[in-house]
Write a protein that holds these residues in place. Sequence first.
Motif, mmCIF file in Angstrom:
data_model
loop_
_atom_site.group_PDB
_atom_site.id
_atom_site.type_symbol
_atom_site.label_atom_id
_atom_site.label_comp_id
_atom_site.label_asym_id
_atom_site.label_seq_id
_atom_site.Cartn_x
_atom_site.Cartn_y
_atom_site.Cartn_z
ATOM 1 N N ASN A 1 4.428 -50.633 -6.785
ATOM 2 C CA ASN A 1 5.875 -50.848 -6.791
ATOM 3 C C ASN A 1 6.431 -51.284 -8.138
ATOM 4 O O ASN A 1 7.504 -50.836 -8.543
ATOM 5 C CB ASN A 1 6.240 -51.884 -5.725
ATOM 6 C CG ASN A 1 7.731 -52.152 -5.686
ATOM 7 O OD1 ASN A 1 8.516 -51.225 -5.542
ATOM 8 N ND2 ASN A 1 8.117 -53.395 -5.849
ATOM 9 N N ALA A 2 5.706 -52.164 -8.839
ATOM 10 C CA ALA A 2 6.250 -52.704 -10.082
ATOM 11 C C ALA A 2 6.395 -51.641 -11.161
ATOM 12 O O ALA A 2 7.042 -51.859 -12.170
ATOM 13 C CB ALA A 2 5.387 -53.859 -10.593
ATOM 14 N N GLY B 1 12.451 -60.688 0.483
ATOM 15 C CA GLY B 1 11.951 -59.819 -0.583
ATOM 16 C C GLY B 1 13.016 -59.150 -1.425
ATOM 17 O O GLY B 1 12.694 -58.349 -2.289
ATOM 18 N N ASP B 2 14.293 -59.479 -1.185
ATOM 19 C CA ASP B 2 15.393 -58.952 -1.995
ATOM 20 C C ASP B 2 15.282 -57.440 -2.170
ATOM 21 O O ASP B 2 15.073 -56.929 -3.265
ATOM 22 C CB ASP B 2 15.415 -59.644 -3.370
ATOM 23 C CG ASP B 2 16.715 -59.364 -4.119
ATOM 24 O OD1 ASP B 2 17.626 -58.769 -3.515
ATOM 25 O OD2 ASP B 2 16.801 -59.725 -5.293
ATOM 26 N N GLY C 1 9.739 -62.475 -2.458
ATOM 27 C CA GLY C 1 9.622 -62.500 -3.904
ATOM 28 C C GLY C 1 9.176 -61.218 -4.586
ATOM 29 O O GLY C 1 8.921 -61.225 -5.777
ATOM 30 N N GLU C 2 9.115 -60.097 -3.856
ATOM 31 C CA GLU C 2 8.800 -58.847 -4.558
ATOM 32 C C GLU C 2 9.998 -58.460 -5.433
ATOM 33 O O GLU C 2 9.842 -58.112 -6.596
ATOM 34 C CB GLU C 2 8.460 -57.746 -3.553
ATOM 35 C CG GLU C 2 8.171 -56.389 -4.186
ATOM 36 C CD GLU C 2 6.898 -56.359 -5.004
ATOM 37 O OE1 GLU C 2 6.089 -57.302 -4.905
ATOM 38 O OE2 GLU C 2 6.715 -55.398 -5.771
ATOM 39 N N ASP C 3 11.177 -58.569 -4.868
ATOM 40 C CA ASP C 3 12.429 -58.444 -5.627
ATOM 41 C C ASP C 3 12.447 -57.232 -6.560
ATOM 42 O O ASP C 3 12.814 -57.326 -7.735
ATOM 43 C CB ASP C 3 12.692 -59.734 -6.431
ATOM 44 C CG ASP C 3 12.796 -60.954 -5.517
ATOM 45 O OD1 ASP C 3 12.624 -60.793 -4.291
ATOM 46 O OD2 ASP C 3 13.017 -62.071 -6.010
ATOM 47 N N GLY C 4 12.018 -56.114 -6.003
ATOM 48 C CA GLY C 4 12.080 -54.873 -6.770
ATOM 49 C C GLY C 4 11.085 -54.802 -7.914
ATOM 50 O O GLY C 4 11.190 -53.933 -8.763
ATOM 51 N N GLY C 5 10.140 -55.729 -7.953
ATOM 52 C CA GLY C 5 9.113 -55.679 -8.992
ATOM 53 C C GLY C 5 9.552 -56.259 -10.328
ATOM 54 O O GLY C 5 8.802 -56.192 -11.308
ATOM 55 N N LYS C 6 10.763 -56.853 -10.386
ATOM 56 C CA LYS C 6 11.271 -57.265 -11.709
ATOM 57 C C LYS C 6 10.488 -58.426 -12.305
ATOM 58 O O LYS C 6 10.342 -58.515 -13.519
ATOM 59 C CB LYS C 6 12.760 -57.603 -11.643
ATOM 60 C CG LYS C 6 13.150 -58.770 -10.765
ATOM 61 C CD LYS C 6 14.685 -58.921 -10.799
ATOM 62 C CE LYS C 6 15.131 -60.078 -9.928
ATOM 63 N NZ LYS C 6 16.595 -60.246 -9.949
ATOM 64 N N THR D 1 3.615 -56.819 0.957
ATOM 65 C CA THR D 1 4.935 -57.392 1.222
ATOM 66 C C THR D 1 5.932 -56.334 1.679
ATOM 67 O O THR D 1 5.616 -55.143 1.705
ATOM 68 C CB THR D 1 5.417 -58.124 -0.051
ATOM 69 O OG1 THR D 1 6.538 -58.931 0.253
ATOM 70 C CG2 THR D 1 5.785 -57.119 -1.141
#
Lengths: 550, 231
Positions: free
Chosen positions: B54-55, B11-12, A88-93, B137
């Motif tokens: 990261n965000a 983690g896509d 669920g990090e998914d690039g931080g979106k 993560t």
Amino acid sequence: MKNFKKLILSALITSPLLFNGCTKLDENIYSSLVTDNYYNNKNEVLSAVLRPYTHANAWATPSGQDNWWRPSELSGDQLAWPTKGRHGEDGGKWKRLHYHTWLVDDAPLNNAWSLMYGGMGFCNDPIENLEKRSLSQMGITQVEKDAYIAELKLFRAYHYLKLMDLFGNIPIVTQVGIPAKPETRPRAEVFAFIEKEIKDNIDKAPKLSKSMLGRMTQAGGYAMLVELYLNAEVWTGTARWDDCIAAANKLINNEAGGQNGPMALDPNITDQFKTTNDLSKEVIFAIAYEFRIANSQPSWTGEFFHFQQDRIYGGSRNGNNGIVMVPGNYNKYNNDDLRKSTWLLQGPQVRFDNGQPALASGGNEYSDQQIVFVDEIRRARANSTVSNMSEGEENSGVRFNKYKLGNNVAGNVNGNPVGIDLNYNCTDWNLYRLTWIYFAKAEAIMRKNGGAATAEAVQLINDCKKRAFTETTWPANQYTTASLTLDELLNERGREFVFEGFRRDDLIRFGKFHTASWWDHTPSAPFRQLFPIPLIQRTLNENLAQNPGY
Amino acid sequence: MRTFGGIGGAGDLGDAFRTYEGRNIGEFWGKRFAGFTPEGKWTFFNKNGVAVPNAQINTSPFRDQTDLALIGNAIPKYYLSLGNTFTYKKFDLTIFLRSKLDFDVLNTVALSYGNKFGTQGNLLNSAFTKYAEINDTYMYSDYYLESGSFLKVDEVTLGYTFKFNDKAFRSLRVYAVGQNLALLTGYSGNDPDLIQDTGLGQEINGRSLGIDTRSPYPTTRQFVFGVNVGF
């Protein structure tokens, strides 16, 4: 020999001239349907008219795509997609939506823009084609044609309404490809366009009926007007509370039709969300699914379901263990509120088929242990007390259980056998329902009244809320003109409309979107009340202006 | 700009490659690792060289916006091979060497199995040694990009020939062949020879350019013993 060569050469040169008889270059196209070969009968016309609805599944519902729904809910105080361990990090979106730190070129926002304008184009195209063809060519009557065009124009207005909701100042295009590079129009002008389109077409569109299930009708038109006028103060600077009430009354007084007899509030809190919710009396406009006949299925499972959710509800679809309730929201419901136990999943989960503990699998934090959804987001298994968007784990957060998918395996619930649900995987997704209209009218009445509730406003909210309580518990939970403050109305809206896509608008209208704190979210800035025009779009079309602040 | 090469796993993590007009193909574009916080959380450099979580990393396709940088190239610059036969008296020795040099590989084995965060599945020993510091993560960055350069001893043949003064039976050669005898590389994942070095955006049998696989079938070492009889 030399002459022979010359002869060959001249033959080669002249032959194209001599044999140039092929002037008719029309081809019969067999591999695809082109517009000129289409709209030849009512069925073809109808399939073109219905095309934008199948597309709206992608952008208007929690479909697992970056669309209108995600930024509308995940930027608010109720829902979030925290990182859960390795997932669920998914690039931080998700964090950028949650913390209001999205960028001018965040791919999710561009995707929303593309999906929504794409859907708008699916309205423009048939409008144009219906208008330029003769009735006999299409095999429909004038009345049918007018109704189709009115329906499409209303649905196009819905696209613009939601585009304006996210992006504010946007271009208005009503013809395919013309102009190639449309200019940004100010939000107030977009608002006026939408209002005019609805008013010009609403009477020509059909009333809501069983046969108009899943389609835009007069009822959907009035619901759009209610939404426009409810938010008019934010969107244009001018409040329109009386117009809001008038449009709401059209629906409340059953003047725009109903999907199942006269439009009315459903008597409970499940008819709107169960597998046979096409029989709901309060539905105004929904994205309809029919898995058995059309193989079209609800697409929200990916957002909400755990990796092994099928064990819990007895179906065969799972999800990405994604969206959960922000901590604190679960306990905004009183324990005797049936919405708390019916619409949300919390605590230890059991298998639908035999009542035994539902075990997680797949090597995450709680693999081979019972799934237990908790009202907290922290790495409990690692004994951490840190709670933020980065520090979730497999079980974190209370889950969605509002809409039901049904079961395609036989169940055993509390010792009682449960048969297979024949309507499994056919649940419609409501975009407008009458409860929402009741709340809008009540809010308009209160705001007209300086923010204080009147007996009428209290009655409207109580009519809705009462369904979530028993006769014994209701008296302690009902509102009075004293207890129904604006803040309380916002809380009750949250309880009633959670997951339905309205939270961002509500927070903005109540002035909380950029000023309030929730969980690990701290106040952002006023310009965050609009999303930026995606940079990719501005690169493709230099006539698009950026919203202030970005 | 187009992206290629899905990294896969939890983690896509998106695509590993970007192809910009005018630039080389096979380029890894990703985050630049800036260290771990005391709690073991990732930080990365943004375009201004500031370490951020990261965000806050901008993954824009536009090169003037993005915090992602060119961090490697998956296509080897040099392919070398050497085949030689040595004879000494009645011995013969054939050696075949092969090498790919100067290319980068994304070590997805370490990325997925060298991180103990949030999993109860099987892990590499390195999750508790080399990567023990990570308490966060899965992330794709130059942290997991390694040189894939290697030198492989593909084949060695050693033979010995007996000669006979017999018209019908003139010689006998006995030999032994060893294949895949040695791999010299600094790469810490699987055999880098098995990682695709062509075919951007094309997956062949589950393998794609520059990205190690999480479920490789190990390469085998083979020995062949034989005799040649000269009549």
